[in-house]
Design a protein around this motif. Structure first.
Motif, PDB file in Angstrom:
ATOM      1  N   THR A 420      -5.842  -4.823  24.138  1.00 32.33           N
ATOM      2  CA  THR A 420      -5.679  -5.765  23.027  1.00 32.33           C
ATOM      3  C   THR A 420      -4.509  -5.358  22.142  1.00 32.33           C
ATOM      4  OG1 THR A 420      -8.039  -6.273  23.012  1.00 32.33           O
ATOM      5  CG2 THR A 420      -6.797  -6.777  21.008  1.00 32.33           C
ATOM      6  N   ALA A 421      -4.433  -4.067  21.789  1.00 31.86           N
ATOM      7  CA  ALA A 421      -3.343  -3.597  20.930  1.00 31.86           C
ATOM      8  C   ALA A 421      -1.987  -3.799  21.589  1.00 31.86           C
ATOM      9  CB  ALA A 421      -3.554  -2.124  20.588  1.00 31.86           C
ATOM     10  N   LEU A 422      -1.898  -3.466  22.864  1.00 34.20           N
ATOM     11  CA  LEU A 422      -0.627  -3.630  23.565  1.00 34.20           C
ATOM     12  C   LEU A 422      -0.246  -5.098  23.677  1.00 34.20           C
ATOM     13  CD1 LEU A 422      -1.078  -0.988  26.425  1.00 34.20           C
ATOM     14  CD2 LEU A 422       0.352  -0.790  24.386  1.00 34.20           C
ATOM     15  N   SER A 423      -1.210  -5.964  23.930  1.00 33.85           N
ATOM     16  CA  SER A 423      -0.922  -7.399  24.062  1.00 33.85           C
ATOM     17  C   SER A 423      -0.483  -7.983  22.730  1.00 33.85           C
ATOM     18  CB  SER A 423      -2.161  -8.132  24.582  1.00 33.85           C
ATOM     19  OG  SER A 423      -2.532  -7.652  25.856  1.00 33.85           O
ATOM     20  N   VAL A 424      -1.172  -7.600  21.650  1.00 33.22           N
ATOM     21  CA  VAL A 424      -0.770  -8.081  20.317  1.00 33.22           C
ATOM     22  C   VAL A 424       0.640  -7.611  19.990  1.00 33.22           C
ATOM     23  CG1 VAL A 424      -1.253  -7.866  17.849  1.00 33.22           C
ATOM     24  CG2 VAL A 424      -3.126  -8.291  19.436  1.00 33.22           C
ATOM     25  N   MET A 425       0.947  -6.355  20.349  1.00 32.90           N
ATOM     26  CA  MET A 425       2.303  -5.855  20.100  1.00 32.90           C
ATOM     27  C   MET A 425       3.346  -6.682  20.857  1.00 32.90           C
ATOM     28  SD  MET A 425       3.844  -2.079  20.911  1.00 32.90           S
ATOM     29  CE  MET A 425       3.727  -2.407  22.660  1.00 32.90           C
ATOM     30  N   GLN A 426       3.052  -7.047  22.086  1.00 29.01           N
ATOM     31  CA  GLN A 426       3.967  -7.898  22.846  1.00 29.01           C
ATOM     32  C   GLN A 426       4.215  -9.208  22.129  1.00 29.01           C
ATOM     33  OE1 GLN A 426       1.681  -7.514  26.694  1.00 29.01           O
ATOM     34  NE2 GLN A 426       3.733  -7.550  27.537  1.00 29.01           N
ATOM     35  N   TYR A 427       3.136  -9.809  21.650  1.00 26.79           N
ATOM     36  CA  TYR A 427       3.273 -11.090  20.953  1.00 26.79           C
ATOM     37  C   TYR A 427       4.054 -10.948  19.651  1.00 26.79           C
ATOM     38  CZ  TYR A 427       0.019 -13.487  24.087  1.00 26.79           C
ATOM     39  OH  TYR A 427      -0.579 -14.074  25.166  1.00 26.79           O
ATOM     40  N   ILE A 428       3.841  -9.848  18.927  1.00 21.02           N
ATOM     41  CA  ILE A 428       4.590  -9.623  17.684  1.00 21.02           C
ATOM     42  C   ILE A 428       6.090  -9.570  17.971  1.00 21.02           C
ATOM     43  CG2 ILE A 428       5.074  -7.934  15.860  1.00 21.02           C
ATOM     44  CD1 ILE A 428       2.106  -7.179  15.946  1.00 21.02           C
ATOM     45  N   ILE A 429       6.441  -8.823  19.000  1.00 18.89           N
ATOM     46  CA  ILE A 429       7.858  -8.691  19.360  1.00 18.89           C
ATOM     47  C   ILE A 429       8.438 -10.045  19.757  1.00 18.89           C
ATOM     48  CG2 ILE A 429       9.459  -7.648  21.009  1.00 18.89           C
ATOM     49  CD1 ILE A 429       7.507  -5.241  21.120  1.00 18.89           C
ATOM     50  N   SER A 430       7.734 -10.780  20.592  1.00 14.93           N
ATOM     51  CA  SER A 430       8.241 -12.069  21.070  1.00 14.93           C
ATOM     52  C   SER A 430       8.391 -13.063  19.925  1.00 14.93           C
ATOM     53  CB  SER A 430       7.307 -12.635  22.146  1.00 14.93           C
ATOM     54  OG  SER A 430       7.273 -11.797  23.270  1.00 14.93           O
ATOM     55  N   ILE A 431       7.378 -13.155  19.069  1.00 20.38           N
ATOM     56  CA  ILE A 431       7.450 -14.086  17.943  1.00 20.38           C
ATOM     57  C   ILE A 431       8.575 -13.694  16.994  1.00 20.38           C
ATOM     58  CG2 ILE A 431       6.217 -14.927  15.897  1.00 20.38           C
ATOM     59  CD1 ILE A 431       3.623 -14.687  17.522  1.00 20.38           C
ATOM     60  N   GLY A 432       8.695 -12.389  16.694  1.00 21.47           N
ATOM     61  CA  GLY A 432       9.759 -11.929  15.796  1.00 21.47           C
ATOM     62  C   GLY A 432      11.143 -12.209  16.342  1.00 21.47           C
ATOM     63  N   LEU A 433      11.352 -11.959  17.636  1.00 20.12           N
ATOM     64  CA  LEU A 433      12.660 -12.220  18.235  1.00 20.12           C
ATOM     65  C   LEU A 433      12.994 -13.714  18.233  1.00 20.12           C
ATOM     66  CD1 LEU A 433      12.700  -9.751  21.273  1.00 20.12           C
ATOM     67  CD2 LEU A 433      14.098  -9.623  19.213  1.00 20.12           C
ATOM     68  N   VAL A 761      15.735 -18.455   5.597  1.00 22.94           N
ATOM     69  CA  VAL A 761      14.747 -18.329   6.673  1.00 22.94           C
ATOM     70  C   VAL A 761      13.731 -19.453   6.489  1.00 22.94           C
ATOM     71  CG1 VAL A 761      13.116 -16.818   7.843  1.00 22.94           C
ATOM     72  CG2 VAL A 761      15.095 -15.841   6.663  1.00 22.94           C
ATOM     73  N   SER A 762      13.795 -20.438   7.335  1.00 27.55           N
ATOM     74  CA  SER A 762      12.946 -21.615   7.193  1.00 27.55           C
ATOM     75  C   SER A 762      11.535 -21.339   7.688  1.00 27.55           C
ATOM     76  CB  SER A 762      13.550 -22.784   7.973  1.00 27.55           C
ATOM     77  OG  SER A 762      12.658 -23.883   8.010  1.00 27.55           O
ATOM     78  N   PRO A 763      10.500 -21.828   6.949  1.00 28.89           N
ATOM     79  CA  PRO A 763       9.122 -21.730   7.466  1.00 28.89           C
ATOM     80  C   PRO A 763       8.969 -22.424   8.817  1.00 28.89           C
ATOM     81  CG  PRO A 763       9.116 -22.324   5.136  1.00 28.89           C
ATOM     82  CD  PRO A 763      10.540 -22.398   5.591  1.00 28.89           C
ATOM     83  N   LEU A 764       9.818 -23.434   9.052  1.00 32.08           N
ATOM     84  CA  LEU A 764       9.750 -24.139  10.335  1.00 32.08           C
ATOM     85  C   LEU A 764      10.075 -23.201  11.487  1.00 32.08           C
ATOM     86  CD1 LEU A 764       9.480 -26.757  11.955  1.00 32.08           C
ATOM     87  CD2 LEU A 764      11.905 -27.195  11.514  1.00 32.08           C
ATOM     88  N   TYR A 765      11.063 -22.281  11.286  1.00 30.70           N
ATOM     89  CA  TYR A 765      11.415 -21.331  12.338  1.00 30.70           C
ATOM     90  C   TYR A 765      10.242 -20.398  12.634  1.00 30.70           C
ATOM     91  CZ  TYR A 765      16.135 -22.889  11.125  1.00 30.70           C
ATOM     92  OH  TYR A 765      17.250 -23.649  10.865  1.00 30.70           O
ATOM     93  N   CYS A 766       9.538 -19.987  11.582  1.00 30.81           N
ATOM     94  CA  CYS A 766       8.373 -19.119  11.784  1.00 30.81           C
ATOM     95  C   CYS A 766       7.291 -19.859  12.568  1.00 30.81           C
ATOM     96  CB  CYS A 766       7.826 -18.665  10.434  1.00 30.81           C
ATOM     97  SG  CYS A 766       9.004 -17.713   9.434  1.00 30.81           S
ATOM     98  N   LEU A 767       7.060 -21.109  12.181  1.00 31.30           N
ATOM     99  CA  LEU A 767       6.051 -21.907  12.878  1.00 31.30           C
ATOM    100  C   LEU A 767       6.438 -22.141  14.330  1.00 31.30           C
ATOM    101  CD1 LEU A 767       3.389 -23.420  12.447  1.00 31.30           C
ATOM    102  CD2 LEU A 767       4.718 -25.455  11.859  1.00 31.30           C
ATOM    103  N   LEU A 768       7.726 -22.422  14.554  1.00 35.15           N
ATOM    104  CA  LEU A 768       8.195 -22.638  15.925  1.00 35.15           C
ATOM    105  C   LEU A 768       8.043 -21.378  16.770  1.00 35.15           C
ATOM    106  CD1 LEU A 768      11.420 -24.798  15.455  1.00 35.15           C
ATOM    107  CD2 LEU A 768       9.308 -25.468  16.610  1.00 35.15           C
ATOM    108  N   GLY A 769       8.266 -20.216  16.157  1.00 29.98           N
ATOM    109  CA  GLY A 769       8.097 -18.963  16.894  1.00 29.98           C
ATOM    110  C   GLY A 769       6.685 -18.827  17.435  1.00 29.98           C
ATOM    111  N   GLY A 770       5.685 -19.122  16.584  1.00 28.99           N
ATOM    112  CA  GLY A 770       4.301 -19.053  17.035  1.00 28.99           C
ATOM    113  C   GLY A 770       3.966 -20.127  18.056  1.00 28.99           C
ATOM    114  N   ILE A 771       4.486 -21.353  17.838  1.00 24.01           N
ATOM    115  CA  ILE A 771       4.179 -22.459  18.748  1.00 24.01           C
ATOM    116  C   ILE A 771       4.777 -22.211  20.130  1.00 24.01           C
ATOM    117  CG2 ILE A 771       4.642 -24.902  19.191  1.00 24.01           C
ATOM    118  CD1 ILE A 771       4.395 -25.374  16.181  1.00 24.01           C
ATOM    119  N   ILE A 772       6.010 -21.717  20.174  1.00 31.43           N
ATOM    120  CA  ILE A 772       6.668 -21.462  21.465  1.00 31.43           C
ATOM    121  C   ILE A 772       5.886 -20.422  22.261  1.00 31.43           C
ATOM    122  CG2 ILE A 772       8.726 -20.484  22.552  1.00 31.43           C
ATOM    123  CD1 ILE A 772      10.370 -21.809  20.298  1.00 31.43           C
TER     124      ILE A 772
END
Length: 800
Positions: A420-433, A761-772
């Motif tokens: 779980t920790a490793l998977s969450v870390m992967q998602y954090i990196i992907s969303i942030g990038l 930094v638009s909130p839309l970009y943050c939302l799009l990061g999670g949606i993608i």
């Protein structure tokens, strides 16, 4: 035993082909990306690594006379000589300048321009270049001799020894030549040496020749004693009154060779010195490590899954008498083979990616640099760490767990915390990038918007005098459908001369601003795509005023009092800069006819410069700079037309031009490089995450086959089972989104603070990061989950 262990490992790989392939491929991609970035960072942070004089070389700069707080690297030619003569700390000096080249002629053949650098005969005291042919000192001691780089020599002369050969350098006019000028338009050089290029070079040049007697200034390097104190020496020479461009108000600054490599000197074009961006290297290295973390997470997660499936075999081996040392050897062999194959595959991937990587990052690394003593220890260490740590961890765990305990640890109430920790870390990196990529590309779009006036704009300014001239050439191009507009100007737009504006502040201090002036025909505004914000049209201005001049918005903000309309007023009312002492100075008669939009000529990290644009059709006979706006849909044909007219009007002359938009975007390379880097690594992170998700989804569905069958027999719908299987992935994404968004927000805002013109930094970009990331996860995981949820429960229970 070793042969048996190898056979067991290979059988295990074959039984779990999907897990093995995903582990090796994702790890290979992660290692390749990491090695590329690490090699690039090592290359850039160790410039001139093999130069024994590196630590003794300092770079001179001084306070800019044109803008407060800025530093320029231009140093008057006499200053380094004076410092060496007067101060014992200075052992030697080396000065550089350049010669603008339009083309190279050898016999009856013409070649494209080369980069010509002039320097002193002390060059060999500072930089060590292997001389392949000839004598370097001889090449620099005479104004009509030169040394070529190895690549330039091959391009011009092939594999033959060029020493003693003559090359004719056609000098670039630069748009500043007038009819009565007598400076020669070409110079012959005799090749006296050929120099071998080396990696991590501080300098860039095709041809090297000596400084002439008329050397006025350029950049300067000093070779200093080991006890040299950069800050203390700067204070010392200021106290001694060593002249600066700001007279007594200015001061000198000294940088190590490595620091100067990362220093950005604004408003200067220094083509013969390589430059890099430390911020880009740091962000690139962090991105590479994040990619490696994702790859390692996949590797660990899938290794856990694969080892779980081998537990019965492992315990059977123990019952058959296998010792713990033999089991550890088998695990180590499995890990070393996985990492080793991934490493070999990563070398092939890196080799194929190097040209693309160099283009994206403006890099200069080669495949051979991976074997350099600076890089090889890191690569070997990385492979060793990736091999030893997972093997040690898994062998220790397996030694202390039974089959049932291992299943409880991995699938029981602890909910697989490591996975779980490793998977969450992967998602954090992907969303942030993804958030970073979207934001930086928004900044890049702003840069492109500011430079839109330069799109499809061609600058031609290398005229050889006589007839036909720029006027004849412009007349030939007008009324061609592929040519949108043509205008003549008195100088270059992006390479204009700068002047100083002095503003007295309320506290009595003074602030300096760089001002730029342009002169051209009445259609100059149209060709440059400038909007008239206030005032009259150019046609009306030419009829109404004797000497009309437009000011840009930045000029108005700095010099025009708030609420005052400057249109119709003499420019001398606001601009107190003295252009001359004569009473009939034409500056005094110029009338402001309007305010136009800002024209950006440098990076968007700076404000637009205050600008004056003079219109004067009468001076067209002296305008030697031509600007041609091409139609967007016929750009290729337009260039062919220009070349055709050039060859007709200037037979035998080499045709060169400048794409103004490309030059402007090159000056904003920091944004483009950052955007390209993050886009590349965002795509890779998503790809690796998909690999991991594919394996995890496959494992999750296989482990819950019996549970799914029982639920379906008891009436559970396909939709409810599907949601059950993907619920944990959605939870992981939600947790990662909450963590990644504020982190990305803070880091990106800090990066954007360096820009005078920036997006937010638009909130839309943050939302799009999670949606993608959510959409990709659902597509990847949903396929396995749907197959498991819609399968025949009787078949799954029978198999169990």
């Amino acid at each position: 035993m070793k042969a048996v262990a190898l056979k067991l490992v290979l059988r295990s790989w074959w039984r779990n082909k999907t897990f093995s392939v995903i582990s090796i491929v994702s790890l290979a991609i992660g290692i390749a990306c990491t090695n590329l970035l690490v090699a690039f960072v090592i290359y850039e942070f160790n410039i001139e690594a093999d130069n024994p004089n590196k630590e003794k070389i300092v770079y001179m700069a001084q306070d800019s006379p044109l803008k407060s707080g800025e530093i320029v690297s231009y140093v008057a030619g006499s200053i380094p000589v004076q410092l060496k003569e007067k101060y014992t700390e200075v052992e030697d000096y080396l000065r550089f300048s350049s010669i603008d080249c339009n083309s190279v002629t050898i016999g009856d053949k013409q070649y494209e321009p080369v980069l010509i650098t002039t320097t002193d005969t002390t060059f060999a005291h500072f930089f060590r270049y292997e001389v392949l042919y000839g004598d370097l000192h001889d090449a620099l001691s005479a104004p009509d001799k030169a040394a070529l780089s190895e690549s330039c020599a091959r391009k011009l002369f092939g594999k033959t020894n060029p020493v003693g050969k003559i090359v004719q350098i056609d000098l670039a006019d630069g748009g500043m030549r007038y009819e009565n000028e007598t400076t020669p338009l070409s110079r012959p050089f005799q090749i006296a040496a050929v120099l071998k290029e080396h990696p991590q070079a501080y300098l860039k040049f095709d041809m090297l020749t000596g400084n002439g007697q008329d050397y006025y200034g350029g950049i300067a390097l000093l070779k200093v004693s080991p006890s040299f104190d950069k800050k203390g020496f700067a204070e010392k020479i200021k106290a001694d009154g060593v002249p600066t461009l700001q007279q007594e108000k200015g001061g000198y600054h000294f940088y190590s060779l490595q620091d100067s490599y990362f220093q950005r000197f604004t408003q200067e074009s220094i083509p013969y010195v390589a430059r890099s961006q430390s911020s880009l290297l740091i962000i690139g290295l962090i991105s590479a490590l994040l990619i490696l973390l994702i790859a390692c997470s996949n590797y660990i997660n899938l290794s856990f899954s694969r080892v779980l499936q081998q537990m019965r075999i492992i315990h059977t081996q123990k019952l058959m008498g296998a010792t713990q040392a033999e089991m550890n050897y088998q695990l180590f062999l499995d890990t070393f083979l996985t990492v080793g194959i991934a490493f070999l595959l990563s070398l092939l991937i890196a080799h194929d990616l190097i040209p693309v990587f160099n283009r994206i990052m403006s890099g200069r690394i080669t495949t051979g640099f991976f074997l350099n003593r600076q890089v090889l220890p890191f690569i070997c260490g990385l492979v060793l760490i990736l091999s030893v740590i997972p093997a040690c961890y898994m062998s220790r765990r397996i030694a202390n767990l039974t089959d049932s305990n291992y299943r409880q640890f991995f699938t029981g109430n602890k909910k697989r915390r490591i996975v779980t920790a490793l998977s969450v870390m992967q998602y954090i990196i992907s969303i942030g990038l993804i958030i970073g990529t979207l934001t930086i590309y928004a900044q890049l779009k702003l840069t492109q918007k500011k430079g839109e006036c330069y799109r499809n704009l061609i600058e031609i300014g290398n005229w050889k005098g006589g007839n036909p001239d720029a006027n004849t050439f412009a007349a030939e191009l007008k009324n061609r459908p592929e040519i949108a507009s043509v205008t003549r100007a008195g100088g270059s737009i992006l390479f204009a001369w700068l002047q100083q504006i002095t503003i007295e502040n309320k506290d009595g201090s003074e602030s300096y601003y760089s001002s730029v002036q342009y002169m051209g025909e009445e259609d100059l505004l149209q060709t440059l795509g400038l909007q008239i914000l206030q005032g009259v049209t150019p046609q009306e201005a030419m009829r109404k005023y004797d000497r009309p001049v437009y000011i840009n918005r930045r000029y108005a903000d700095i010099l025009i009092p708030a609420g005052e309309n400057p249109v119709g007023q003499p420019v001398s009312r606001y601009d107190k800069f003295s252009y001359g002492d004569q009473a009939n100075d034409p500056q005094q008669a110029c009338t402001i006819c309007g305010i136009v939009s800002d024209l950006y000529i440098n990076t968007l990290e700076e404000e637009a410069m205050p600008s004056l644009i003079y219109l004067n059709n009468a001076g067209a006979k002296n305008y030697r700079m031509l600007y041609v706006k091409l139609n967007e849909k016929q750009k290729k044909k337009g260039l062919e037309t220009i070349r055709e007219v050039w060859e007709k009007a200037n037979p035998g002359e080499y045709f060169t031009y400048i794409d103004v938009y490309d030059v402007f975007m090159q000056r904003n390379r920091r944004t483009t490089d950052m955007g390209n880097l993050l886009l590349m690594y965002s795509v890779i992170s998503i790809l690796l995450t998909c690999f991991g998700l594919f394996g995890m989804a496959l494992y999750a569905t296989e482990q819950r086959t019996k549970e799914i069958g029982i639920r379906k027999v008891n009436g559970a719908s396909t939709r409810s089972i599907l949601f059950l299987l993907i619920r944990q992935f959605i939870t992981w994404i939600a947790v990662a989104f909450v963590i990644a968004t504020p982190l990305a927000w803070v880091l990106l805002n800090r990066w954007l603070e360096s820009f005078a013109n920036r997006v937010s930094v638009s909130p839309l970009y943050c939302l799009l990061g999670g949606i993608i990331v959510l959409a990709i996860t659902l597509l990847t995981v949903g396929w396995h989950s749907y197959r498991a949820a819609s399968g025949n429960p009787v078949r799954s229970l029978r198999s169990e």
